[in-house]
Design a protein around this motif. Structure first.
Motif, short mmCIF file in Angstrom:
data_model
loop_
_atom_site.label_atom_id
_atom_site.label_comp_id
_atom_site.label_asym_id
_atom_site.label_seq_id
_atom_site.Cartn_x
_atom_site.Cartn_y
_atom_site.Cartn_z
N TRP A 96 7.46 -2.95 5.93
CA TRP A 96 7.55 -2.12 4.74
C TRP A 96 8.52 -2.75 3.76
CZ3 TRP A 96 4.66 2.47 4.96
CH2 TRP A 96 4.19 2.82 6.22
N TYR B 238 6.36 0.86 0.64
CA TYR B 238 5.08 0.17 0.52
C TYR B 238 4.83 -0.62 1.80
CZ TYR B 238 5.51 1.11 -4.50
OH TYR B 238 5.65 1.72 -5.72
N LYS B 239 3.63 -0.51 2.32
CA LYS B 239 3.27 -1.24 3.53
C LYS B 239 2.60 -2.56 3.18
CE LYS B 239 -0.06 0.18 6.31
NZ LYS B 239 -0.80 0.96 7.32
N LYS C 257 0.84 -1.20 0.00
CA LYS C 257 0.00 0.00 0.00
C LYS C 257 0.88 1.24 0.00
CE LYS C 257 -3.86 2.20 2.44
NZ LYS C 257 -4.74 2.16 3.63
N LEU C 258 0.64 2.11 -0.97
CA LEU C 258 1.34 3.39 -1.07
C LEU C 258 0.27 4.47 -1.08
CD1 LEU C 258 3.94 5.04 -1.48
CD2 LEU C 258 3.63 4.74 -3.95
N GLU C 259 0.24 5.26 0.00
CA GLU C 259 -0.84 6.23 0.22
C GLU C 259 -2.17 5.46 0.23
OE1 GLU C 259 -0.21 9.24 -2.73
OE2 GLU C 259 1.51 10.08 -1.67
N GLU C 260 -3.06 5.69 -0.72
CA GLU C 260 -4.35 5.00 -0.70
C GLU C 260 -4.48 4.02 -1.87
OE1 GLU C 260 -6.49 5.12 1.79
OE2 GLU C 260 -5.02 6.42 2.76
N GLU C 261 -3.34 3.59 -2.40
CA GLU C 261 -3.35 2.66 -3.52
C GLU C 261 -2.60 1.38 -3.16
OE1 GLU C 261 -3.36 5.97 -7.14
OE2 GLU C 261 -1.55 4.82 -6.71
N GLU D 291 10.43 4.11 -2.93
CA GLU D 291 9.07 4.31 -2.44
C GLU D 291 8.76 3.28 -1.36
OE1 GLU D 291 7.14 6.70 -3.01
OE2 GLU D 291 7.44 7.49 -5.03
#
Length: 218
Positions: free
Chosen positions: A142, A150-151, A118-122, A148
């Protein structure tokens, strides 16, 4: 309790024919380890060392049943796959534990081809070969691609079981993609640091020092 090492060694000798050479064997009784035979995958257990809550020895002594599990919380900070068997020593409940590298956990799962993060809301599926490293931070996991973050909901210890051989655990909190390593240096305290091609610096903990040197061949 005085128990000769020759007497205890008979238990490890019974297992030596079928366990991998890298395996270590521990015997525990009461609240402590009373025997340890280190293999290549060495947790550095000391005779007389107290049993940690939640470890294989603790689980077997409490349940009285054969137990196998992947254990991440250890004094040495090395995760391991353990198989424990209940035994009797001088009529007291005891346990013999086979300690194996996490990669030998069974059944083996196929390596990841991608991870969805998940990056921000994507949510984005990222090919595994494009991931530079993974990190456990504040109870969250992460992974990083093109710098970048990503969770993911997959814990680091579970990720480790299904990563290709190009990934290497260097710290309790870090797994790195060897393909992204630029060089390895020492910091001011002579500890190893992994420098990635994008400039990221990652520490190598003392617990993983020998494994990193062995895998990378230096």
């Amino acid at each position: 309790m005085e128990i000769s090492k020759d007497y205890l060694k008979q238990y490890s000798s019974l297992l030596e024919e079928w366990i991998p050479k890298e395996a270590s064997i521990a015997i525990a009784i009461g609240d402590q380890y009373i025997y340890y035979m280190p293999g290549k995958y060495d947790l550095r257990i000391k005779e007389g060392q107290k049993i940690q809550p939640g470890c294989i020895a603790d689980l077997v002594l409490k349940s009285g049943c054969r137990t196998e599990a992947l254990i991440d919380e250890t004094p040495s900070q090395l995760s391991y796959y353990g198989v424990g068997y209940p035994i009797k020593i001088n009529e007291e409940n005891a346990v013999v534990v086979v300690i194996l590298p996490p990669k030998l956990a069974v059944p083996p799962a196929p390596p990841y081809r991608f991870l969805t993060g998940k990056l921000e809301e994507e949510w984005r599926p990222i090919p595994i070969e494009k991931i530079a490293y993974m990190e456990s931070l504040q109870k969250k996991t992460w992974f990083y691609s093109d710098k970048e973050p990503y969770k993911t909901n997959i814990p680091l210890k579970e990720l480790q079981q299904r990563l290709p051989e190009s990934f290497l655990r260097i710290h309790r909190s870090y797994i790195v993609n060897i393909s992204f390593i630029d060089r390895i240096i020492r910091d001011f305290s002579s500890n190893l640091l992994v420098l990635l091609q994008d400039g990221t610096e990652l520490p190598v903990s003392q617990s993983y020092n020998a494994e990193v040197r062995s895998v990378l061949g230096f």
